[in-house]
Scaffold this motif. Structure first.
Motif, mmCIF file in Angstrom:
data_model
loop_
_atom_site.group_PDB
_atom_site.id
_atom_site.type_symbol
_atom_site.label_atom_id
_atom_site.label_comp_id
_atom_site.label_asym_id
_atom_site.label_seq_id
_atom_site.Cartn_x
_atom_site.Cartn_y
_atom_site.Cartn_z
ATOM 1 N N THR A 119 -3.518 -3.045 4.666
ATOM 2 C CA THR A 119 -2.523 -2.097 4.181
ATOM 3 C C THR A 119 -3.264 -0.886 3.619
ATOM 4 O O THR A 119 -4.267 -1.040 2.915
ATOM 5 C CB THR A 119 -1.592 -2.734 3.133
ATOM 6 O OG1 THR A 119 -0.571 -1.814 2.766
ATOM 7 C CG2 THR A 119 -2.338 -3.172 1.882
ATOM 8 N N ARG A 171 -11.802 -4.236 1.030
ATOM 9 C CA ARG A 171 -11.325 -2.932 1.477
ATOM 10 C C ARG A 171 -12.349 -2.303 2.397
ATOM 11 O O ARG A 171 -13.529 -2.636 2.356
ATOM 12 C CB ARG A 171 -11.021 -2.010 0.307
ATOM 13 C CG ARG A 171 -12.237 -1.553 -0.469
ATOM 14 C CD ARG A 171 -11.810 -0.740 -1.688
ATOM 15 N NE ARG A 171 -12.950 -0.337 -2.491
ATOM 16 C CZ ARG A 171 -12.864 0.190 -3.712
ATOM 17 N NH1 ARG A 171 -11.664 0.379 -4.256
ATOM 18 N NH2 ARG A 171 -13.942 0.538 -4.375
ATOM 19 N N LEU A 179 -0.693 -4.736 -4.670
ATOM 20 C CA LEU A 179 -0.727 -5.230 -3.306
ATOM 21 C C LEU A 179 -0.330 -6.695 -3.290
ATOM 22 O O LEU A 179 -0.665 -7.458 -4.206
ATOM 23 C CB LEU A 179 -2.112 -5.070 -2.699
ATOM 24 C CG LEU A 179 -2.700 -3.660 -2.700
ATOM 25 C CD1 LEU A 179 -4.047 -3.661 -1.976
ATOM 26 C CD2 LEU A 179 -1.751 -2.663 -2.088
ATOM 27 N N TYR A 201 -6.890 -1.993 2.705
ATOM 28 C CA TYR A 201 -7.118 -3.180 1.895
ATOM 29 C C TYR A 201 -6.684 -4.421 2.668
ATOM 30 O O TYR A 201 -5.588 -4.448 3.258
ATOM 31 C CB TYR A 201 -6.357 -3.080 0.580
ATOM 32 C CG TYR A 201 -7.014 -2.159 -0.410
ATOM 33 C CD1 TYR A 201 -7.090 -0.784 -0.176
ATOM 34 C CD2 TYR A 201 -7.608 -2.643 -1.569
ATOM 35 C CE1 TYR A 201 -7.726 0.068 -1.053
ATOM 36 C CE2 TYR A 201 -8.237 -1.796 -2.472
ATOM 37 C CZ TYR A 201 -8.288 -0.447 -2.200
ATOM 38 O OH TYR A 201 -8.921 0.397 -3.093
ATOM 39 N N VAL A 232 -4.183 2.227 1.397
ATOM 40 C CA VAL A 232 -4.027 2.777 0.051
ATOM 41 C C VAL A 232 -4.704 4.144 0.035
ATOM 42 O O VAL A 232 -5.880 4.254 0.403
ATOM 43 C CB VAL A 232 -4.652 1.861 -1.011
ATOM 44 C CG1 VAL A 232 -4.674 2.550 -2.371
ATOM 45 C CG2 VAL A 232 -3.894 0.544 -1.087
ATOM 46 N N GLY A 265 0.816 -1.203 0.000
ATOM 47 C CA GLY A 265 0.000 0.000 0.000
ATOM 48 C C GLY A 265 0.851 1.255 0.000
ATOM 49 O O GLY A 265 2.075 1.201 0.135
#
Length: 123
Positions: free
Chosen positions: A117, A38, A20, A94, A119, A9
């Motif tokens: 992670t 997400r 990813l 995510y 984003v 990310g």
């Protein structure tokens, strides 16, 4: 049992791309259906895509179809999400997830989750 760790990310401008990665553990990784979700602030966790065993099939939510691609490498115990043409509305945390009883289009059927992670897509 499987443990999942996402990476890749970051901050990207609108129209850009990110890839990813989700690293899995355990001897039976290949027996899990893998998915990406997400969650944006104040919103529910949203299904994005799943990939079936042996990559035999994939499915995407309409909002990412044609822009995101899910793939897996069972030898490396990895799952990937290639994200192209990113939009500000793609900003979220995510998560990758795994299930042996799916696939499912919602989060309830997935037993194992990574930590997520972030984003962020700037306009």
């Amino acid at each position: 049992q499987v443990q999942l760790v996402e990476s890749g990310g970051g901050l990207v401008q609108a129209g850009g791309s990110l890839r990813l990665s989700c690293a899995g553990s355990g001897r039976t990784f290949s027996t899990y259906v893998m998915a990406w979700f997400r969650q944006a602030p104040g919103k529910e966790r949203e299904f994005l895509a799943f990939i079936n065993l042996n990559s035999i099939s994939t499915k995407y939510v309409d909002s990412v179809k044609g822009r995101f691609t899910i793939s897996r490498d069972d030898a490396k115990k990895m799952v990937y999400l290639q994200m192209n043409s990113l939009k500000p509305e793609d900003t979220a945390v995510y998560y990758c997830a795994a299930t042996q009883t799916g696939p499912f289009l919602g989060p309830l059927g997935y037993n194992y989750w990574g930590q997520g992670t972030q984003v962020t897509v700037s306009s």
